[in-house]
Structure formats: structure tokens, C-alpha cells
Design a protein around this motif. Structure first.
Motif, PDB file in Angstrom:
ATOM      1  N   SER A  51      12.588  38.120 -19.461  1.00 51.29           N
ATOM      2  CA  SER A  51      12.919  36.751 -19.148  1.00 51.29           C
ATOM      3  C   SER A  51      11.275  36.249 -19.979  1.00 51.29           C
ATOM      4  CB  SER A  51      12.653  36.617 -17.860  1.00 51.29           C
ATOM      5  OG  SER A  51      13.096  35.341 -17.852  1.00 51.29           O
ATOM      6  N   PHE A  52      11.736  35.648 -20.621  1.00 51.03           N
ATOM      7  CA  PHE A  52      10.137  34.913 -21.747  1.00 51.03           C
ATOM      8  C   PHE A  52       9.864  33.278 -21.102  1.00 51.03           C
ATOM      9  CE2 PHE A  52      12.106  37.952 -25.008  1.00 51.03           C
ATOM     10  CZ  PHE A  52      12.053  38.313 -25.144  1.00 51.03           C
ATOM     11  N   ILE A  53      10.680  33.105 -20.245  1.00 51.55           N
ATOM     12  CA  ILE A  53      10.656  31.949 -18.905  1.00 51.55           C
ATOM     13  C   ILE A  53       9.842  31.563 -18.327  1.00 51.55           C
ATOM     14  CG2 ILE A  53      11.550  29.795 -17.996  1.00 51.55           C
ATOM     15  CD1 ILE A  53      14.440  30.353 -19.363  1.00 51.55           C
ATOM     16  N   PRO A  54       8.627  31.664 -18.328  1.00 51.16           N
ATOM     17  CA  PRO A  54       7.572  31.443 -17.233  1.00 51.16           C
ATOM     18  C   PRO A  54       8.105  31.114 -15.654  1.00 51.16           C
ATOM     19  CG  PRO A  54       6.672  29.677 -19.010  1.00 51.16           C
ATOM     20  CD  PRO A  54       7.934  30.091 -18.844  1.00 51.16           C
ATOM     21  N   VAL A  55       8.021  32.112 -15.010  1.00 51.58           N
ATOM     22  CA  VAL A  55       8.274  31.700 -13.856  1.00 51.58           C
ATOM     23  C   VAL A  55       8.217  30.705 -13.170  1.00 51.58           C
ATOM     24  CG1 VAL A  55       7.722  33.172 -10.865  1.00 51.58           C
ATOM     25  CG2 VAL A  55       7.152  34.132 -12.759  1.00 51.58           C
ATOM     26  N   TYR A  56       7.067  30.164 -13.048  1.00 52.95           N
ATOM     27  CA  TYR A  56       7.094  28.635 -12.431  1.00 52.95           C
ATOM     28  C   TYR A  56       8.011  27.659 -12.565  1.00 52.95           C
ATOM     29  CZ  TYR A  56       5.755  24.412 -10.371  1.00 52.95           C
ATOM     30  OH  TYR A  56       4.643  23.249  -9.567  1.00 52.95           O
ATOM     31  N   LEU A  57       8.493  27.385 -14.074  1.00 53.04           N
ATOM     32  CA  LEU A  57       9.626  26.969 -14.655  1.00 53.04           C
ATOM     33  C   LEU A  57      10.964  27.176 -13.834  1.00 53.04           C
ATOM     34  CD1 LEU A  57       8.501  26.770 -18.417  1.00 53.04           C
ATOM     35  CD2 LEU A  57       7.710  24.610 -16.008  1.00 53.04           C
ATOM     36  N   SER A  58      10.918  28.548 -13.999  1.00 51.31           N
ATOM     37  CA  SER A  58      12.510  29.572 -12.895  1.00 51.31           C
ATOM     38  C   SER A  58      12.812  28.243 -11.957  1.00 51.31           C
ATOM     39  CB  SER A  58      12.057  30.680 -13.518  1.00 51.31           C
ATOM     40  OG  SER A  58      12.532  31.158 -14.433  1.00 51.31           O
ATOM     41  N   GLU A  59      11.044  28.861 -11.659  1.00 52.10           N
ATOM     42  CA  GLU A  59      11.657  28.095  -9.635  1.00 52.10           C
ATOM     43  C   GLU A  59      11.413  26.776  -9.731  1.00 52.10           C
ATOM     44  OE1 GLU A  59       6.940  29.872  -7.942  1.00 52.10           O
ATOM     45  OE2 GLU A  59       8.159  31.254  -7.829  1.00 52.10           O
ATOM     46  N   CYS A  60      10.966  25.874 -10.266  1.00 50.65           N
ATOM     47  CA  CYS A  60      11.284  24.349 -10.853  1.00 50.65           C
ATOM     48  C   CYS A  60      12.620  24.311 -10.828  1.00 50.65           C
ATOM     49  CB  CYS A  60      10.492  23.992 -11.206  1.00 50.65           C
ATOM     50  SG  CYS A  60       8.571  23.696 -11.576  1.00 50.65           S
ATOM     51  N   HIS A  61      13.069  24.826 -11.443  1.00 50.42           N
ATOM     52  CA  HIS A  61      15.056  24.777 -11.612  1.00 50.42           C
ATOM     53  C   HIS A  61      15.798  24.893 -10.692  1.00 50.42           C
ATOM     54  CE1 HIS A  61      17.813  23.767 -14.391  1.00 50.42           C
ATOM     55  NE2 HIS A  61      18.492  25.817 -13.613  1.00 50.42           N
ATOM     56  N   ILE A  62      15.344  26.429 -10.281  1.00 46.86           N
ATOM     57  CA  ILE A  62      15.838  26.857  -8.884  1.00 46.86           C
ATOM     58  C   ILE A  62      16.017  25.644  -7.745  1.00 46.86           C
ATOM     59  CG2 ILE A  62      16.624  28.495  -6.502  1.00 46.86           C
ATOM     60  CD1 ILE A  62      14.677  30.330  -9.473  1.00 46.86           C
ATOM     61  N   ALA A  63      15.301  25.208  -7.136  1.00 50.30           N
ATOM     62  CA  ALA A  63      14.417  25.238  -6.523  1.00 50.30           C
ATOM     63  C   ALA A  63      15.336  23.468  -6.662  1.00 50.30           C
ATOM     64  CB  ALA A  63      13.259  23.896  -5.907  1.00 50.30           C
ATOM     65  N   LEU A  64      15.528  22.801  -8.137  1.00 53.27           N
ATOM     66  CA  LEU A  64      16.162  21.285  -8.221  1.00 53.27           C
ATOM     67  C   LEU A  64      17.849  21.029  -7.983  1.00 53.27           C
ATOM     68  CD1 LEU A  64      13.849  19.626 -10.787  1.00 53.27           C
ATOM     69  CD2 LEU A  64      13.432  19.031  -9.249  1.00 53.27           C
ATOM     70  N   LEU A  65      18.129  22.579  -8.641  1.00 52.04           N
ATOM     71  CA  LEU A  65      19.587  23.186  -8.126  1.00 52.04           C
ATOM     72  C   LEU A  65      19.817  22.657  -6.965  1.00 52.04           C
ATOM     73  CD1 LEU A  65      20.190  24.905 -11.236  1.00 52.04           C
ATOM     74  CD2 LEU A  65      21.083  22.849 -10.917  1.00 52.04           C
ATOM     75  N   ARG A  66      19.208  23.948  -5.700  1.00 49.65           N
ATOM     76  CA  ARG A  66      19.196  23.565  -4.594  1.00 49.65           C
ATOM     77  C   ARG A  66      19.434  22.659  -3.997  1.00 49.65           C
ATOM     78  NH1 ARG A  66      14.618  26.694  -3.502  1.00 49.65           N
ATOM     79  NH2 ARG A  66      16.286  28.003  -3.586  1.00 49.65           N
TER      80      ARG A  66
END
Length: 232
Positions: A51-66
């Protein structure tokens, strides 16, 4: 900078850890090198896809979707984009007997005249958004329901809408606003049926006119079953 400030301000709501501005900027500008991309063998890629996406950006994406999924007011615009016949069929199967039944009319209104008013679509959408809050309220939430209705009355330029909402508010009582809620939800549902163009759907002028006529005719039949007091 505004995005970083947003995530820091609402980090608790989004369940995110605060992050330094420099680290956030580094995450946004992250680029994987060719050496890193080619460092894993074919077998390793099958077992552990990178996964070449930084972890923090992935967490932000998931948090906003939730947060979006939990927000019932997102139905005002999201459903018009995501709703498909297949999704509706799946929802019906899942909800079964619990599926929401259509709300019946409780307050008389000349729907044909209401729909004939040429109101700015942005204004119409705004007062509908104000009323949408009523749908999620319990009947004993008199205060929030009254506030939403008053806001809609102040926003709309359609005198038929104003008269309808004021008539509905006559039944309002402290800790008892069930009739007001039913009247509001009925109006929202009829407007969604009559004006699909307000929710992002591409429809022709002729289709809108036809839909308005259909909704007005159905509403007129419902009005025949409503008995109001003489002074109404």
C-alpha cells in the motif's frame, strides 16, 4: 493548511490522532520510489500487496466515510447519486417488514398550486434541507421540530408552503409534535417525487411537468380523506 486545520480541530469527532503540519504535508507529497516499488518479489506481492498510501491519509479517508454514512442528512444529496434499482431491491430485502411506510397526509394543501409557484431551486432546496431534520426527530422533540419548521417558513418564498407549515404548526404542543412531523415528512416526500431535478437527477422540463401533475393528482385524492375544522 485549511485541511490540516480541519483534521486537527475535529480529530476527536473523527477519532484521529493530531498530526504536525510538516508530517501532514509530507504525507500529501509522498511519492513511492521505483526501487521500493520493485523491491518485492512476485511471491511477496501476492502474499503482501503493498500500500503506497500513507497510513494517516487512509485513516482520514475512512473516518470521513464513516461520518458520512452515519449522517442521515446526507440523504438529501447522496441518495440521488448512489441509489440504483439494484440497491433499492437489496434494501427492501434487508429491511423486510421494517421498511418505512409512506406517510399519509394529515393537513390539507392545494399541491397543484404549490408546485406551480416558480421558486428559486436553491431556495427550495434550502427549506427542504431545514425540514429534513424533522424526519429524524422523535414526536416528543417539540423544540427542534418547531425550530426546523420556523426556519423553513423564513426561507421559502412560496406562500403555499408557508401557509401549509403554519397550518401544521397549529397542532404543535410541548412534548407532542407527532402531527407536525407527519405533515412535514409528507411534504418532503411529495417534493422529492415532484422535483427530481433538485436532487441531482437530469430530467427534461417535460418530465418535470409530468411528474408535478402526477404528484398533484395523487395529493388531491389524499386531501379528500382529510376532515378539517371549519375555521381552517
Amino acid at each position: 493548511l485549511l485541511v490540516w486545520d480541519f483534521f486537527c480541530t475535529f480529530c476527536r469527532v473523527l477519532s484521529l490522532e493530531p498530526i504536525e503540519l510538516d508530517d501532514f504535508a509530507a504525507a500529501l507529497s509522498f511519492r513511492v520510489s521505483a526501487a521500493d516499488r520493485n523491491s518485492q518479489t512476485v511471491g511477496e506481492l501476492d502474499l503482501n500487496p503493498p500500500s503506497f498510501i500513507p497510513v494517516y491519509l487512509s485513516e482520514c479517508h475512512i473516518a470521513l466515510l464513516r461520518l458520512l454514512v452515519k449522517d442521515v442528512t446526507s440523504d438529501l444529496w447522496w441518495w440521488s447519486i448512489l441509489e440504483t434499482p439494484e440497491m433499492v431491491e437489496q434494501e427492501d430485502e434487508y429491511l423486510g417488514d421494517r421498511k418505512r411506510r409512506p406517510v399519509t397526509a394529515v393537513v390539507k394543501i392545494d399541491m397543484e398550486s404549490l408546485l406551480a409557484v416558480d421558486e428559486d431551486p436553491l431556495v427550495t432546496t434550502k427549506w427542504l434541507q431545514a425540514l429534513e431534520d424533522v424526519r429524524t426527530r422523535k414526536p416528543d422533540s417539540s423544540g427542534p421540530i418547531k425550530s426546523a419548521v420556523k426556519n423553513a417558513i423564513a426561507v421559502t418564498t412560496n406562500q403555499h408552503v408557508k401557509a401549509y407549515l403554519k397550518k401544521a404548526m397549529r397542532s404543535w404542543k410541548a412534548k407532542s409534535a407527532g402531527v407536525v412531523k407527519r405533515a412535514v415528512v409528507w411534504l418532503i416526500d411529495r417534493m422529492k417525487e415532484a422535483r427530481p431535478d433538485l436532487w441531482g437527477r437530469k430530467v427534461s422540463t417535460e418530465e418535470i411537468a409530468q411528474q408535478k401533475k402526477l404528484v398533484a393528482e395523487e395529493a388531491a385524492l389524499e386531501m379528500e380523506n382529510i376532515i378539517e375544522e371549519v375555521n381552517d
